[in-house]
Design a protein around this motif. Structure first.
Motif, mmCIF file in Angstrom:
data_model
loop_
_atom_site.group_PDB
_atom_site.id
_atom_site.type_symbol
_atom_site.label_atom_id
_atom_site.label_comp_id
_atom_site.label_asym_id
_atom_site.label_seq_id
_atom_site.Cartn_x
_atom_site.Cartn_y
_atom_site.Cartn_z
ATOM 1 N N ASP A 87 0.841 -1.193 0.000
ATOM 2 C CA ASP A 87 0.000 0.000 0.000
ATOM 3 C C ASP A 87 0.875 1.242 0.000
ATOM 4 N N ALA A 88 0.414 2.285 -0.662
ATOM 5 C CA ALA A 88 1.176 3.532 -0.734
ATOM 6 C C ALA A 88 0.364 4.692 -0.182
ATOM 7 N N ASN A 89 1.067 5.622 0.452
ATOM 8 C CA ASN A 89 0.489 6.885 0.928
ATOM 9 C C ASN A 89 -0.723 6.686 1.831
ATOM 10 N N GLY A 90 -0.667 5.660 2.667
ATOM 11 C CA GLY A 90 -1.713 5.447 3.662
ATOM 12 C C GLY A 90 -3.016 4.909 3.130
ATOM 13 N N THR A 91 -3.030 4.478 1.888
ATOM 14 C CA THR A 91 -4.272 3.959 1.296
ATOM 15 C C THR A 91 -4.350 2.445 1.475
ATOM 16 N N ALA A 92 -5.556 1.910 1.357
ATOM 17 C CA ALA A 92 -5.772 0.464 1.347
ATOM 18 C C ALA A 92 -6.037 0.065 -0.099
ATOM 19 N N CYS A 93 -5.033 -0.490 -0.736
ATOM 20 C CA CYS A 93 -5.098 -0.728 -2.177
ATOM 21 C C CYS A 93 -5.813 -2.038 -2.507
ATOM 22 N N THR A 94 -6.748 -1.956 -3.442
ATOM 23 C CA THR A 94 -7.420 -3.124 -4.015
ATOM 24 C C THR A 94 -7.139 -3.139 -5.510
ATOM 25 N N TYR A 95 -6.820 -4.320 -6.054
ATOM 26 C CA TYR A 95 -6.563 -4.361 -7.494
ATOM 27 C C TYR A 95 -7.126 -5.627 -8.121
ATOM 28 N N VAL A 96 -7.282 -5.555 -9.434
ATOM 29 C CA VAL A 96 -7.633 -6.732 -10.214
ATOM 30 C C VAL A 96 -6.376 -7.155 -10.953
ATOM 31 N N CYS A 97 -6.149 -8.467 -11.007
ATOM 32 C CA CYS A 97 -4.904 -8.985 -11.577
ATOM 33 C C CYS A 97 -5.206 -10.104 -12.568
ATOM 34 N N LEU A 98 -4.600 -10.013 -13.739
ATOM 35 C CA LEU A 98 -4.682 -11.075 -14.735
ATOM 36 C C LEU A 98 -3.289 -11.660 -14.925
ATOM 37 N N ASN A 99 -3.128 -12.952 -14.640
ATOM 38 C CA ASN A 99 -1.894 -13.682 -14.913
ATOM 39 C C ASN A 99 -2.160 -14.653 -16.048
ATOM 40 N N VAL A 100 -1.260 -14.667 -17.012
ATOM 41 C CA VAL A 100 -1.460 -15.572 -18.137
ATOM 42 C C VAL A 100 -0.112 -16.097 -18.612
ATOM 43 N N SER A 101 -0.057 -17.383 -18.900
ATOM 44 C CA SER A 101 1.164 -17.994 -19.398
ATOM 45 C C SER A 101 1.519 -17.431 -20.776
ATOM 46 N N PRO A 102 2.789 -17.080 -20.997
ATOM 47 C CA PRO A 102 3.192 -16.601 -22.328
ATOM 48 C C PRO A 102 2.875 -17.601 -23.428
ATOM 49 N N TYR A 103 2.890 -18.890 -23.075
ATOM 50 C CA TYR A 103 2.673 -19.942 -24.080
ATOM 51 C C TYR A 103 1.206 -20.080 -24.466
ATOM 52 N N PHE A 104 0.353 -19.317 -23.790
ATOM 53 C CA PHE A 104 -1.078 -19.394 -24.061
ATOM 54 C C PHE A 104 -1.569 -18.204 -24.885
ATOM 55 N N ILE A 105 -0.678 -17.250 -25.150
ATOM 56 C CA ILE A 105 -1.080 -16.025 -25.838
ATOM 57 C C ILE A 105 -1.446 -16.296 -27.294
ATOM 58 N N THR A 106 -0.592 -17.038 -27.993
ATOM 59 C CA THR A 106 -0.809 -17.267 -29.424
ATOM 60 C C THR A 106 -0.592 -18.737 -29.764
ATOM 61 N N ALA A 107 -0.911 -19.078 -31.001
ATOM 62 C CA ALA A 107 -0.629 -20.416 -31.507
ATOM 63 C C ALA A 107 0.879 -20.627 -31.572
ATOM 64 N N ASN A 108 1.293 -21.888 -31.548
ATOM 65 C CA ASN A 108 2.721 -22.212 -31.539
ATOM 66 C C ASN A 108 3.478 -21.585 -32.703
ATOM 67 N N GLU A 109 2.829 -21.531 -33.853
ATOM 68 C CA GLU A 109 3.491 -21.011 -35.056
ATOM 69 C C GLU A 109 3.813 -19.519 -34.928
ATOM 70 N N LEU A 110 3.066 -18.800 -34.090
ATOM 71 C CA LEU A 110 3.261 -17.365 -33.930
ATOM 72 C C LEU A 110 4.083 -17.014 -32.682
ATOM 73 N N PHE A 111 4.238 -17.972 -31.790
ATOM 74 C CA PHE A 111 4.886 -17.714 -30.507
ATOM 75 C C PHE A 111 6.320 -17.209 -30.681
ATOM 76 N N THR A 112 7.090 -17.844 -31.574
ATOM 77 C CA THR A 112 8.501 -17.496 -31.745
ATOM 78 C C THR A 112 8.683 -16.053 -32.178
ATOM 79 N N THR A 113 7.761 -15.560 -32.993
ATOM 80 C CA THR A 113 7.886 -14.195 -33.518
ATOM 81 C C THR A 113 7.246 -13.160 -32.624
ATOM 82 N N PHE A 114 6.081 -13.453 -32.074
ATOM 83 C CA PHE A 114 5.279 -12.414 -31.429
ATOM 84 C C PHE A 114 5.249 -12.464 -29.894
#
Length: 305
Positions: A87-114
């Motif tokens: 927490d910063a500056n005396g606030t009570a911080c709440t957040y939303v978080c998205l975690n995702v595996s890099p290997y799940f972003i694109t198809a295998n053929e596009l992974f090496t490039t993008f």
């Protein structure tokens, strides 16, 4: 709303399984102060992470940098980067978080490039997602859509979820990444991981500066400089903070005496442990234990009602 607590192994890699669905993806809400330590401890993970602040303000430490993220803004944290948040500056911080595996972003053929080159872009440990810009708002909208898809699971929602992830990633590549790799910076961070790994394996033992330096294959002076650059503290300061952090688990989950806990986490003086605990946590170990027991009792009462 889901609160998310995670486990960390000896080398600070997060052990929690990031899977909200059957896929390697997790989406959750959390309050920083609800974590067992009162903050999100230093750790790293293979997943890409997107965080948007819903309430309050957060102070992030990512590799060697410190930054503040306010309500409405967000941050992208790259794969493998050491980071923590509080927490910063005396606030009570709440957040939303998205975690995702890099290997799940694109198809295998596009992974090496993008995807793969950007995982190792050491000049881009993070990207600030400022609400004043248009493109971060679009990323946040995609995350909201992902949440709705996960909650409702409509027909073909898996395809739509994948579309949202690709849209997020394309927007990030178009607006945020610097495709540069600094081998020295990468090596420095890897040495830091090795030294922290050693500390986490041996914190309950007697630790000398030369032991930590040896784990990172550095001289004692270089070891101190590395800790100062990345963690903004000395190696022994970090050791004692980590010992206090481990004592929180024992105070909450065992009936060990304060003296037994002090020795079990590596202190050879109960009075020193109590004084350091009070300096770091602004309370005594015994008062902390009683407070957490009361919190647990209140939670049980709420669940029973």
């Amino acid at each position: 709303m889901h609160n998310h607590h995670f486990l960390i192994d000896y080398n600070l890699k997060e052990l929690t399984e990031h899977s909200t669905t059957a896929w390697p993806i997790a989406l959750y809400h959390t309050k920083i102060r609800h974590h067992r330590s009162g903050y999100i401890p230093l750790h790293w993970h293979d997943e890409f992470q997107f965080v948007f602040i819903l309430e309050g303000e957060a102070e992030f430490h990512i590799n060697e940098e410190t930054l503040y993220v306010k309500q409405g803004d967000g941050i992208f944290i790259n794969s493998g980067c050491l980071h923590m948040a509080k927490d910063a500056n005396g606030t009570a911080c709440t957040y939303v978080c998205l975690n995702v595996s890099p290997y799940f972003i694109t198809a295998n053929e596009l992974f090496t490039t993008f995807v793969h080159p950007y995982m190792h872009a050491s000049q881009t440990a993070y990207i600030l997602l400022n609400q004043k810009d248009h493109w971060p708002k679009h990323i946040y909208q995609c995350i909201q859509t992902i949440q709705q898809l996960i909650d409702e699971t409509p027909v073909y929602y898996e395809l739509e979820l994948n579309i949202q992830l690709i849209t997020i990633w394309k927007s990030l590549l178009q607006n945020g990444f610097q495709m540069k790799h600094d081998a020295r910076k990468h090596d420095k961070n890897e040495r830091m991981k090795h030294m922290l790994n050693w500390i986490h394996q041996h914190y309950h033992e007697k630790i000398l500066l030369q032991d930590i330096a040896r784990a990172g294959q550095l001289s004692r002076s270089e070891c101190c400089r590395s800790f100062k650059d990345i963690l903004k503290k000395s190696p022994m300061h970090y050791v004692n903070e980590y010992r206090i952090q481990q004592s929180l688990i024992l105070l909450q989950e065992t009936d060990l005496t304060i003296t037994e806990i002090a020795y079990q986490v590596g202190f050879n003086s109960t009075s020193y442990f109590i004084n350091l605990f009070k300096r770091i946590k602004n309370t005594t170990p015994l008062a902390y234990r009683k407070l957490k027991q009361l919190d647990l009792l209140q939670i049980k009462q709420v669940e029973e009602n």
